[in-house]
Scaffold this motif. Structure first.
Motif, PDB file in Angstrom:
ATOM      1  N   HIS A 203     -22.209  10.424   3.066  1.00 15.58           N
ATOM      2  CA  HIS A 203     -21.049   9.545   3.259  1.00 15.58           C
ATOM      3  C   HIS A 203     -20.147  10.071   4.366  1.00 15.58           C
ATOM      4  CE1 HIS A 203     -17.482   7.165   2.553  1.00 15.58           C
ATOM      5  NE2 HIS A 203     -16.795   8.218   2.151  1.00 15.58           N
ATOM      6  N   PHE A 204     -19.810  11.355   4.300  1.00 20.55           N
ATOM      7  CA  PHE A 204     -18.923  11.917   5.313  1.00 20.55           C
ATOM      8  C   PHE A 204     -19.597  12.043   6.674  1.00 20.55           C
ATOM      9  CE2 PHE A 204     -16.749  13.807   1.463  1.00 20.55           C
ATOM     10  CZ  PHE A 204     -15.656  12.954   1.545  1.00 20.55           C
ATOM     11  N   ALA A 205     -20.917  11.910   6.681  1.00 24.88           N
ATOM     12  CA  ALA A 205     -21.645  11.885   7.946  1.00 24.88           C
ATOM     13  C   ALA A 205     -21.588  10.501   8.595  1.00 24.88           C
ATOM     14  CB  ALA A 205     -23.102  12.284   7.726  1.00 24.88           C
ATOM     15  N   GLY A 206     -21.000   9.550   7.892  1.00 23.24           N
ATOM     16  CA  GLY A 206     -20.822   8.234   8.465  1.00 23.24           C
ATOM     17  C   GLY A 206     -21.850   7.204   8.049  1.00 23.24           C
ATOM     18  N   LEU A 207     -22.718   7.534   7.099  1.00 24.57           N
ATOM     19  CA  LEU A 207     -23.728   6.575   6.659  1.00 24.57           C
ATOM     20  C   LEU A 207     -23.115   5.532   5.738  1.00 24.57           C
ATOM     21  CD1 LEU A 207     -25.520   8.982   7.692  1.00 24.57           C
ATOM     22  CD2 LEU A 207     -27.188   8.253   5.981  1.00 24.57           C
ATOM     23  N   SER A 208     -23.641   4.321   5.816  1.00 24.81           N
ATOM     24  CA  SER A 208     -23.186   3.255   4.928  1.00 24.81           C
ATOM     25  C   SER A 208     -23.665   3.524   3.508  1.00 24.81           C
ATOM     26  CB  SER A 208     -23.732   1.906   5.401  1.00 24.81           C
ATOM     27  OG  SER A 208     -25.141   1.842   5.208  1.00 24.81           O
ATOM     28  N   ASP A 209     -23.071   2.833   2.556  1.00 31.88           N
ATOM     29  CA  ASP A 209     -23.475   3.000   1.164  1.00 31.88           C
ATOM     30  C   ASP A 209     -24.956   2.665   0.974  1.00 31.88           C
ATOM     31  OD1 ASP A 209     -20.821   3.575   0.751  1.00 31.88           O
ATOM     32  OD2 ASP A 209     -20.306   1.597  -0.052  1.00 31.88           O
ATOM     33  N   MET A 210     -25.414   1.610   1.620  1.00 34.64           N
ATOM     34  CA  MET A 210     -26.822   1.228   1.498  1.00 34.64           C
ATOM     35  C   MET A 210     -27.733   2.261   2.161  1.00 34.64           C
ATOM     36  SD  MET A 210     -27.206  -1.444  -0.358  1.00 34.64           S
ATOM     37  CE  MET A 210     -28.864  -1.996   0.108  1.00 34.64           C
ATOM     38  N   ALA A 211     -27.290   2.830   3.280  1.00 30.60           N
ATOM     39  CA  ALA A 211     -28.090   3.857   3.947  1.00 30.60           C
ATOM     40  C   ALA A 211     -28.197   5.115   3.091  1.00 30.60           C
ATOM     41  CB  ALA A 211     -27.486   4.200   5.312  1.00 30.60           C
TER      42      ALA A 211
END
Length: 267
Positions: A203-211
């Motif tokens: 999450h903190f790496a910038g990925l979306s919830d689905m990713a």
């Protein structure tokens, strides 16, 4: 949740997919990693860590050359090269007393990301054995996996290197508790904390919830998409987030703003 989450410059949470002989420089290296993490701070660089190890003889069981290899060719690629904060996160987690069995799952994650030969064996071979309820990992299974890599032209390894690679894979699986020394396949289940850690790291790496939900790293822990969904929903609210799932759509409202905040609140 008000406020903006800390987005860390990311290496796309991708892993090294090239087949290398890097495992030759260190399989699990659990004790050595714990020692090195204990002396890292926000100012630590590869060079300063190497100097500290040399001057203080931190890895006293190893020769100076071996110690330098561990720092520069094992520890640095796994815990510093892509995301320098990792060594600080792991150091903080260790200081807060996470059980070693759970902490080793974190070390396994970063080891696997850096070593495709280990990552792919776990996902494509060991997981299949588990699904088929196979009790023992035969050495021939590892040998054939390595041979397949060479036959497909993914690596140019002679017979000696292939034999060594097979032994390294077995060694690292033993180090991280996937198999016993006699080859027995051991029970292996991601702990709640490690699951939450990986969710928040992605999450903190910038990925979306689905990713996050569909990320390949979950396969290292034998989790398919729907088992993972159930685990995520089971830790709703108490895990520091509110998750909602409808069919094939997962959305998460995140509470913590940084990994440091997550670690402080969870341990």
């Amino acid at each position: 949740v008000s406020g903006e989450c800390q987005i860390i410059p990311i290496y796309a949470m991708t892993r090294n997919t090239k087949y290398t002989i890097a495992l030759a420089k260190g399989c699990g290296l659990i004790e050595e990693t714990l020692t090195l993490l204990s002396v890292c701070d926000e100012h630590t660089t590869r060079e300063s860590l190497a100097q500290c190890v040399h001057e203080q003889n931190l890895l006293s069981r190893c020769s100076d050359m071996r110690s330098m290899d561990i720092v520069k060719l094992v520890f640095y690629p796994r815990f510093m090269k892509h995301e320098p904060h990792v060594m600080l996160w792991l150091g903080a987690i260790r200081k807060r007393g996470l059980l070693l069995s759970q902490f080793k799952q974190l070390l396994m994650l970063y080891c696997a990301r850096e070593n495709a030969v280990m990552y792919d064996f776990i996902v494509n071979e060991l997981n299949v054995l588990r699904v088929n309820q196979t009790q023992k990992l035969e050495r021939d299974r590892i040998t054939m996996f390595i041979k397949g890599i060479v036959d497909e032209g993914k690596a140019k390894w002679g017979e000696n290197i292939q034999k060594r690679q097979a032994s390294y894979i077995k060694a690292v699986l033993v180090d991280f508790g996937f198999v016993a020394r006699n080859g027995d396949i051991l029970p292996y289940e991601i702990s709640n904390f490690v699951l939450l850690y990986l969710m928040h790291e992605l999450h903190f790496a910038g990925l979306s919830d689905m990713a996050i939900w569909n990320h390949e790293d979950w396969q290292l822990f034998g989790l398919d998409k729907y088992t993972l969904r159930d685990r995520i929903m089971d830790m709703n609210i108490k895990g520091g987030y509110i998750a909602q799932c409808s069919g094939e759509l997962l959305t998460i409202s995140w509470n913590y703003q940084t990994m440091e905040e997550f670690i402080d609140a969870t341990l």
